[in-house]
Design an enzyme around this catalytic site. Structure first.
Site, short mmCIF file in Angstrom:
data_model
loop_
_atom_site.label_atom_id
_atom_site.label_comp_id
_atom_site.label_asym_id
_atom_site.label_seq_id
_atom_site.Cartn_x
_atom_site.Cartn_y
_atom_site.Cartn_z
N GLY A 34 13.38 13.83 21.15
CA GLY A 34 13.35 15.29 21.11
C GLY A 34 13.92 15.81 22.41
CB ALA A 251 24.09 11.40 27.52
CG ASP A 253 18.22 15.76 25.71
OD1 ASP A 253 18.68 16.90 25.52
OD2 ASP A 253 17.99 14.97 24.78
#
Length: 311
Positions: A34, A251, A253
């Site tokens: 998430g 990546a 995030d």
């Protein structure tokens, strides 16, 4: 009190460990993922106190999400409701392309609305982080996102928003409509080159156009081409770190976490971009949404130089 508060949907993840169609897999690995949760975990691994606000189902998948976040040192503000915890599955197709299957319609987090968490928890925080995925989940989640941004802004908390447009969740028109309302509340805006396609403006012109709507900093993530930013009207750039890519998911995030860490450490814009590129590079070298996030020592080793991280 937490230094960083993030909010959104954390989901259980079933990950195919071997390349090939999901139908041919003999087993799947149970993990979590998430966007906002990935950023929260990466910041916690770097030593920041982080809280994550979400809703989870009263089910075993909710227990998985809760236990994994807590194990990473993230304080979880979770309301447990009679709705399923979100779930998604990932596979790597022949040829290397990834594919994602979401089972999140009607999920617990999609039912969040204004007042979904106690806004008093934002007092004293330095950053509130959200992405454009959360408001795309439902009308109530859209209202939640704007409410949360306003609550943070009213308390003097620096507001960070990643556009993170998901075409499977909502249209470009709907995403732009939300952003029109949100941008005046945002201090730091992240977007990818794919997100930039929401507007018919060249990237070099898009950043000042977005900054004019409210954000003091606008950061464009360009993957292997590095990153650009407009900070206080001044352009900044950083090159990507060359690494062997195994799994690109997460990546962006991770980049957000690196940039925010640099901000909290008081680093100049150039160094914040460099830290973002470093975390983004580390993220793609392992399987999983957040598993490549480093400790401070691992980050220093990757950067290959003495580097202070005083706050």
């Amino acid at each position: 009190m937490p230094e960083v508060v993030a909010a959104g949907e954390a989901m259980a993840l079933l990950l195919a460990p071997q390349p090939g169609y999901l139908r041919h897999q003999t087993h799947l690995e149970l993990r979590i993922g998430g966007a906002e949760a990935n950023t929260a975990i990466a910041l916690a691994r770097l030593g920041f106190s982080v809280a994550f606000a979400t809703w989870l189902g009263r089910d075993e998948l909710g227990e998985v999400v809760l236990s994994r976040l807590r194990a990473e040192g993230v304080e979880v503000w979770a309301n447990r409701v009679e709705a399923p915890t979100g779930l998604y599955l990932r596979e790597r197709l022949p040829g290397g392309r990834g594919r994602v299957h979401y089972l999140r319609a009607g999920s617990a987090a999609s039912r969040m609305g204004p007042g979904a968490f106690d806004p008093g928890g934002l007092e004293g925080a330095k950053v509130f982080h959200l992405t454009g995925i959360t408001p795309a989940l439902s009308e109530s989640a859209r209202a939640f996102a704007l409410w949360a941004l306003r609550e943070a802004k009213e308390r003097g908390v620096r507001v960070s928003l990643d556009v993170n447009h998901r075409r499977k969740l909502w249209s470009a028109e709907a995403a732009r409509g939300f952003l029109e309302e949100a941008l005046p509340l945002v201090d730091l805006l992240f977007l990818s080159e794919e997100d930039a396609k929401l507007w018919s403006t060249e990237p070099q012109d898009l950043l000042p156009a977005l900054a004019a709507r409210g954000p003091k900093e606008v950061v464009l993530k360009r993957g292997r081409k590095g990153a650009l930013a407009l900070v206080g009207g001044s352009p900044v750039a950083a090159e990507a770190f060359p690494v062997e890519e195994l799994d690109p998911v997460g990546a962006g995030d991770a980049f957000n976490a690196g940039y925010l860490a640099g901000l909290l450490w008081g680093k100049p814009p150039e160094e914040r971009l460099r830290l973002g590129c470093a975390l983004g590079a580390l993220a793609v070298t392992v399987m999983g949404d957040y598993e490549g996030a480093p400790s401070p020592e691992e980050l220093l080793a990757f950067l290959g130089q003495e580097h202070t991280m005083d706050r």
